[in-house]
Design an enzyme around this catalytic site. Structure first.
Site, short mmCIF file in Angstrom:
data_model
loop_
_atom_site.label_atom_id
_atom_site.label_comp_id
_atom_site.label_asym_id
_atom_site.label_seq_id
_atom_site.Cartn_x
_atom_site.Cartn_y
_atom_site.Cartn_z
N GLY A 1 -10.23 -5.41 3.51
CA GLY A 1 -9.10 -6.18 4.01
C GLY A 1 -8.40 -5.46 5.14
O GLY A 1 -8.64 -4.29 5.42
N GLY B 1 -4.41 -5.20 7.29
CA GLY B 1 -2.97 -5.45 7.15
C GLY B 1 -2.21 -4.86 8.31
O GLY B 1 -2.79 -4.44 9.33
N PHE C 1 -0.70 -2.06 8.59
CA PHE C 1 -0.86 -0.63 8.82
C PHE C 1 -2.30 -0.27 9.25
O PHE C 1 -2.53 0.81 9.76
CB PHE C 1 -0.53 0.15 7.55
N GLY C 2 -3.26 -1.14 9.02
CA GLY C 2 -4.64 -0.82 9.36
C GLY C 2 -5.61 -1.59 8.50
O GLY C 2 -5.31 -2.69 8.04
N VAL D 1 -8.82 -1.47 5.28
CA VAL D 1 -9.25 -0.79 4.06
C VAL D 1 -10.74 -1.04 3.86
O VAL D 1 -11.20 -2.19 3.95
CB VAL D 1 -8.47 -1.29 2.83
N LYS E 1 -8.17 3.78 3.40
CA LYS E 1 -7.18 3.04 4.17
C LYS E 1 -7.05 3.72 5.53
O LYS E 1 -6.51 4.82 5.65
CB LYS E 1 -5.83 3.04 3.44
N ASP F 1 7.94 -2.94 -0.53
CA ASP F 1 6.95 -3.96 -0.17
C ASP F 1 6.12 -4.37 -1.39
O ASP F 1 4.91 -4.52 -1.30
CB ASP F 1 6.04 -3.44 0.94
#
Length: 661
Positions: free
Chosen positions: A487, A489, A491-492, A494, A508, A603
């Site tokens: 996936g 997101g 931040f980056g 995975v 990650k 979060d």
């Protein structure tokens, strides 16, 4: 860098006379680089073209780019000889050429000097040539070696010969990686001069002799891997003096003999220990002193005596093997305290008695091997035992239990006819008590904020903890292939991966373009790795390099709660949902009150709640704000939550909030 650019690199890019940095890393580009970089870009200081799928060919001539400080051409298909012209780059600080097809021209007199001159570059701090078929020896160095070198990686490079004595002159060295080569001879005693060394990897060579006592003088040594060699003699008793720093020790697959010295058990902060496949003897009476160990392999030795009841002291253990020894006596009931245990192998010993029913408490146990012992009695049926197959109990002789385990049925079991008349009175009296206890528990969890929680085991306040290199992660994820992408997101991204020791991980990879980010990534990552709780994702390690930063996490096979809530092909029972709510609440309680530095998640949402094989919830992305922002202020933390959303459990941490799934 790390975009999705494709096509040929424009040659005009290298004709900009004032350009200082060219960063094209991790893009599916094609074509090749100009043959003479720097001729028209004399001010170029950083050339970062790793993982760009460039056409196979020799390295370009960099001698005219005299101002270069960083060169990263790793993980491409460059071929040919490692050019000696690299030695003319006197300002070079980092040279990363790992995982190409480069070699050294052994037919020329300059063959030995190519490596030697690189070690003499005065400003060089990082040299990584691993994963290239260099087919050479480590030269006997001439002249004064660089005192700036911090890390050297020559692993998987077909390097033969001895480790030169002059290696001790690299006085600033922190990490030395020479694993998976053909190095022979002994470890030179000059190794003691590397007083800043924190990680030494020499596994899978043909090194011989005794393990030198000089290693014990490296007071900052945190990682020592000598596995897969031909070291003989006993384990040095002085290794116990490294108890402050040493976190990982691999001595497996050697020719070591004798007893484990008593001082060895003073390594009270050790996390990973492998002494397997040697000829070590004697009892294991003091094994319970290793209270922080999470992975221990003592298999394929000649250990004898009983397994001591003090085994219950290693309560953080996750993977434990004593297979193929001469241990005898019963399995201690104190195993029941090892609640984090996932892998246990006691096979091929002389253990006797019954399998303790208390082992049913090990709810996370996924692999159990008790085969080829002398156990007897009924095989437990509760807890994890309902998932084990006949392979776990083969060749014991006197065990009994369910037919699916290929053992005889147990005899003399008296059946008691249930008295339903009495039962209905008992049940009617017990139910109100249970409801009252549940109500009291909810009140305690909601209002008693200062509850005493188990503190973190032992702070890794010492020098260095385990880092995983970019090269290891590339191998683990098959070059960060799309098929391993779990996936993406804010931040980056995975990725799924498997390390060389067959541990499944999630990687990650952070987006380095986050403004003002990563000011103290390594420090914060080390701090977060010390946080241990059953309902928090385990941070195994990190990778902190100039143009690549990543967290190495425990892999959760059942994915995120978000997928279970919104996928038409998945469903959960009400009990599973309540269990997940409880798991998340316990995790947040620990983050807020159970660790020395309170951590506010900011979060919490279904996509950040991951589920393991047993549908136990694990909260992820805790502390990401600290990693990105490099601080612990509430202001920095709050601004990094999902846009337009703030978890109520973080905003109103003074109250008990339940929100719907």
């Amino acid at each position: 860098m790390i975009n999705n650019l494709n096509g040929v690199i424009p040659s005009k890019l290298f004709n900009l006379s004032m350009i200082r940095l060219i960063g094209l890393s991790s893009n599916p580009l094609s074509g090749s680089l100009p043959t003479n970089i720097g001729l028209h870009a004399p001010n170029l200081q950083s050339l970062l073209v790793d993982e760009t799928n460039l056409v196979a060919g020799p390295l370009p001539n960099l001698s005219n780019a005299s101002k270069l400080r960083q060169v990263d051409m790793a993980q491409n298909s460059f071929t040919g000889f490692l050019p000696s012209t690299l030695c003319s780059l006197k300002n070079l600080e980092r040279l990363y050429l790992y995982m190409n097809h480069l070699t050294i021209d052994a037919s020329t007199p300059q063959a030995a000097s190519t490596l030697s001159c690189l070690f003499n570059l005065r400003n060089l701090t990082g040299l990584s040539l691993g994963g290239n078929p260099l087919n050479t020896t480590i030269p006997v160095f001439r002249g004064n070696l660089s005192t700036s070198l911090l890390e050297v990686d020559l692993s998987f490079s077909n390097i033969r010969g001895n480790i030169p004595v002059d290696i001790g002159n690299l006085s600033s060295l922190i990490t030395l990686v020479l694993e998976n080569n053909q190095l022979s001879g002994a470890i030179p005693t000059s190794i003691q001069r590397l007083q800043n060394l924190q990680a030494l990897y020499l596994k899978d060579n043909v090194l011989r002799g005794h393990i030198p006592y000089e290693l014990c003088q490296l007071k900052y040594l945190a990682e020592l891997d000598l596995g897969g060699n031909r070291f003989s003699g006993s384990i040095p008793s002085c290794l116990g003096t490294l108890s402050v720093a040493l976190r990982s020790l691999w001595l497996g697959s050697n020719l070591l003999t004798s007893k484990i010295p008593s001082s060895f058990w003073e390594l009270k902060y050790i996390l990973r220990l492998n002494l397997s496949s040697n000829s070590l003897v004697g009892p294991l009476e003091d094994i319970g002193k290793l209270k922080d160990v999470v992975d221990m392999d003592l298999s394929n030795n000649h250990f004898s005596g009983n397994i001591p009841s003090s085994i219950g002291g290693i309560q953080n253990i996750i993977s434990f093997s004593l297979a193929n020894n001469y241990l005898e006596g019963p399995i201690p009931s104190s195993f029941k305290t090892l609640l984090s245990l996932e892998f246990l192998d006691l096979s091929k010993n002389n253990l006797s008695g019954e399998i303790p029913k208390s082992l049913e408490a090990l709810l996370f146990l996924k692999h159990l091997n008790l085969s080829f012992n002398k156990l007897q009695g009924e095989i437990p049926t509760g807890g994890p035992f309902k998932n084990f197959s006949a392979d776990s109990f083969v060749s014991n002789g006197a065990l009994c239990g369910a037919s699916r385990l290929h053992v005889p049925l147990c005899k003399n079991r008296t059946k008691v006819k249930p008295n339903w008349r009495k039962a209905k009175y008992i049940i009617s009296g017990v139910i109100p008590v249970i409801l009252l206890a549940a109500a009291a528990l909810i009140l305690i969890l909601c209002k008693k904020r200062n509850v005493k929680v188990v503190r973190e085991t032992a702070s890794l306040h010492q020098v260095l903890w385990r880092r995983v290199s970019h090269l290891e992660l590339v191998r683990a994820t098959n070059g960060f292939h799309e098929s391993n992408l779990l996936g993406t997101g804010g931040f980056g991204s995975v990725y799924r991966g498997t390390l060389s020791d067959r541990i499944d991980i999630a990687v990650k990879v952070f987006n380095l373009q986050l403004e003002g980010a990563f000011k103290s990534f390594d420090k914060e990552c080390e701090m977060l790795s010390n946080i241990r709780h059953r309902n928090l994702i385990k941070i195994i390690s990190c990778c902190d390099e100039l143009d690549f930063k990543a967290l190495i996490l425990q892999l959760m096979p059942n994915g995120s709660l978000e997928k279970w809530l919104y996928s038409p092909n998945r469903s959960m029972t009400i009990l599973q949902r309540l269990d997940i709510m409880r798991d998340v609440a316990l995790a947040l309680e620990y983050l807020h009150h159970g660790y020395s530095i309170p951590i506010v998640h900011c979060d919490v949402k279904p996509s950040n709640i991951l589920l393991d094989d047993d549908m136990v919830a694990h909260v992820a992305d805790f502390g990401i704000a600290r990693l990105i922002g490099g601080g612990d202020s509430m202001t920095k933390t709050m601004t990094l939550a999902t846009v337009g959303y703030m978890a109520p459990g973080d905003v109103f941490s003074q109250f008990c909030i339940c929100w719907p799934y």
